[in-house]
Design an enzyme around this catalytic site. Structure first.
Site, short mmCIF file in Angstrom:
data_model
loop_
_atom_site.label_atom_id
_atom_site.label_comp_id
_atom_site.label_asym_id
_atom_site.label_seq_id
_atom_site.Cartn_x
_atom_site.Cartn_y
_atom_site.Cartn_z
N HIS B 14 1.16 1.27 -0.91
CA HIS B 14 2.01 0.19 -0.42
C HIS B 14 1.20 -1.08 -0.17
CE1 HIS B 14 4.87 3.36 0.14
NE2 HIS B 14 5.76 2.55 0.64
N SER B 15 -0.09 -0.89 0.03
CA SER B 15 -0.94 -2.02 0.41
C SER B 15 -1.91 -2.35 -0.71
CB SER B 15 -1.71 -1.66 1.68
OG SER B 15 -2.89 -2.43 1.77
#
Lengths: 214, 238
Positions: B14-15
């Site tokens: 997600h990052s």
């Protein structure tokens, strides 16, 4: 009356409008039991869909054409789990709507395919506080209505009511799938944002069907 | 240096920063392995269908296979959606590992560097979780004073003392794992598989500790010599 590509375009635009109007509500629901991005993600995804519709050179010729465009755009622009989940739902729904305009049975087939896509992708069962808890009663209501010979609009209206009730009923459920499952017992008492946005999508389908087909 | 690795890694998070950081960490132990971070979306946190799609195409370029590691739920969903829509010849060469993101990436990278095939790289990633889960209760082999080379049942064994203060931390563990992967021999250190960087790190062996190195197979004595040189040289740190 049947529902064709014009309806699918209206449905999609009304869904985008609903995501804009309910953006803050969905963000708040997701903040309570998730990461708080669902409202923003759905807003961004459907805004991108509308931009693609506005840029279309040729008008779509089937409902499936529209749904496929929605699918691929959501997959590319929605960052959270909703992207692949809605993307797969719309993609499966597109596959069964690529030829004829939809009668009552056609609407049922579309909704069933959508639910199947969500289940295949998310591997969730009913009762786990997810989108499935809006889609499952919606499909059941649609099947029952179509069996009684309902029009496409009546089928969608029945589905929308059931989806809204299903979304409300997620409040008392314990989340066992998705980000909310990390909260365990604390997920109880909150309505699931994915089930809520699902009900908005299906309600938009019913409203636009009533407009174009009566 | 072994032949160019035939398996690439794609790290889906997600990052953006998390994917890049994990890729950097894994790459340090596996020079030459293609490791592609696919983290975040243009709008911030999240997983991007397009970015994962492009990364998979690049990772499998030129006939390479690829193992995908993911962090939280939607990273898996988005990757699966990509695999649903990607070309069949790409999909056939891609495996999704059910593995801890960082530990799995490191283990998979070292396995790929050692020339492991697609299934073996995935297995290395998936085995990484079990290795760390058992770390707290892992038995530590007591140091003994017997020295030199002892031939036992077709293999060979040697006792060594770690010279560098930090001992078998990540970089030396990776160096040893890569090294023993190049020999036709099964090598263990204090009873654990020396070809597994995570098993070696799990030993928690620090400077001054004795290591019991055992090798079996045609290259066993050469493998022991190489391990001894590296340990006694303090991995360039002593």
């Amino acid at each position: 009356m049947t529902l064709g590509p014009e309806w699918a375009l209206d449905w999609t635009r009304l869904t985008a409008q609903a995501m804009t109007e309910h953006r803050a509500e969905l963000i708040e629901l997701d903040r309570q039991i998730g990461d708080g991005d669902h409202g923003e993600n759905m807003f961004r995804g459907f805004s991108a869909v509308v931009a693609k519709l506005d840029a279309l050179a040729e008008p779509p010729t089937t409902v499936g054409d529209v749904l496929k465009l929605v699918a691929t755009t959501l997959m590319s622009t929605v960052g959270g789990a909703a992207g692949p989940l809605y993307g797969t739902a719309y993609l499966r729904a597109a596959k069964v709507t690529m030829v004829d305009d939809l009668d009552g049975a056609g609407v049922v087939a579309m909704l069933e395919a959508g639910l199947e896509g969500i289940v295949v992708r998310g591997k969730a069962n009913p009762g786990e506080k997810t989108m499935v808890d809006a889609w499952t009663p919606a499909v059941a209501a649609a099947v029952a209505a179509a069996r009684d010979g309902a029009t496409p609009t009546e089928v969608l209206t029945a589905a929308a009511g059931a989806a809204e009730q299903g979304a409300k009923d997620t409040k008392d459920l314990l989340a066992t799938k998705g980000r909310a499952s990390y909260l365990g017992e604390r997920s109880i008492g909150h309505i699931d944002p994915g089930a809520t946005s699902s009900a908005l999508v299906i309600r938009a389908a019913a409203e636009t069907a009533a407009r174009v087909a009566g | 240096m072994s032949a160019p690795a035939s398996v690439a890694l794609v790290l889906v998070s997600h990052s953006r920063e998390l994917a890049r950081g994990a890729a950097e960490l894994a790459a340090q132990m596996a020079p030459g392995v293609v490791i592609l971070p696919a983290g975040g979306t243009p709008a911030g946190l999240g997983t991007s269908f397009d970015l994962i799609f492009e990364s998979l195409v690049e990772a499998t370029d030129g006939g390479r296979a690829a193992v995908v590691l993911t962090d939280l739920g939607s990273a898996v969903l988005t990757t699966e959606a990509v695999l649903d829509l990607a070309d069949e010849d790409v999909v056939a060469r891609v495996r999704l590992a059910d593995a801890p993101f960082v530990e799995g990436a490191v283990a998979a990278a070292v396995a790929a560097y050692g020339g492991a095939g697609l299934e073996a790289v995935r297995a290395a990633a998936e085995g990484a979780g079990a290795v760390f889960a058992g770390a707290a209760s892992a038995p530590r082999v007591a140091a003994t004073d017997t020295g030199a080379v002892a031939d036992t049942a077709g293999g060979a064994q040697r006792e060594l003392t770690l010279r560098n203060p930090l001992g078998l931390h990540a970089r030396p563990a990776a160096e040893l794992a890569r090294m023993v992967g190049g020999f036709d021999a099964t090598v263990t250190i204090n009873g654990v598989d020396a070809a597994s960087v995570l098993e070696l790190m799990k030993l928690g062996a620090t400077g001054g500790q004795h290591l019991v190195v055992r090798a079996d197979g045609p290259d066993s004595s050469a493998a022991l010599d190489a391990v001894a040189r590296a340990v006694e040289g303090g991995f360039g740190e002593a």
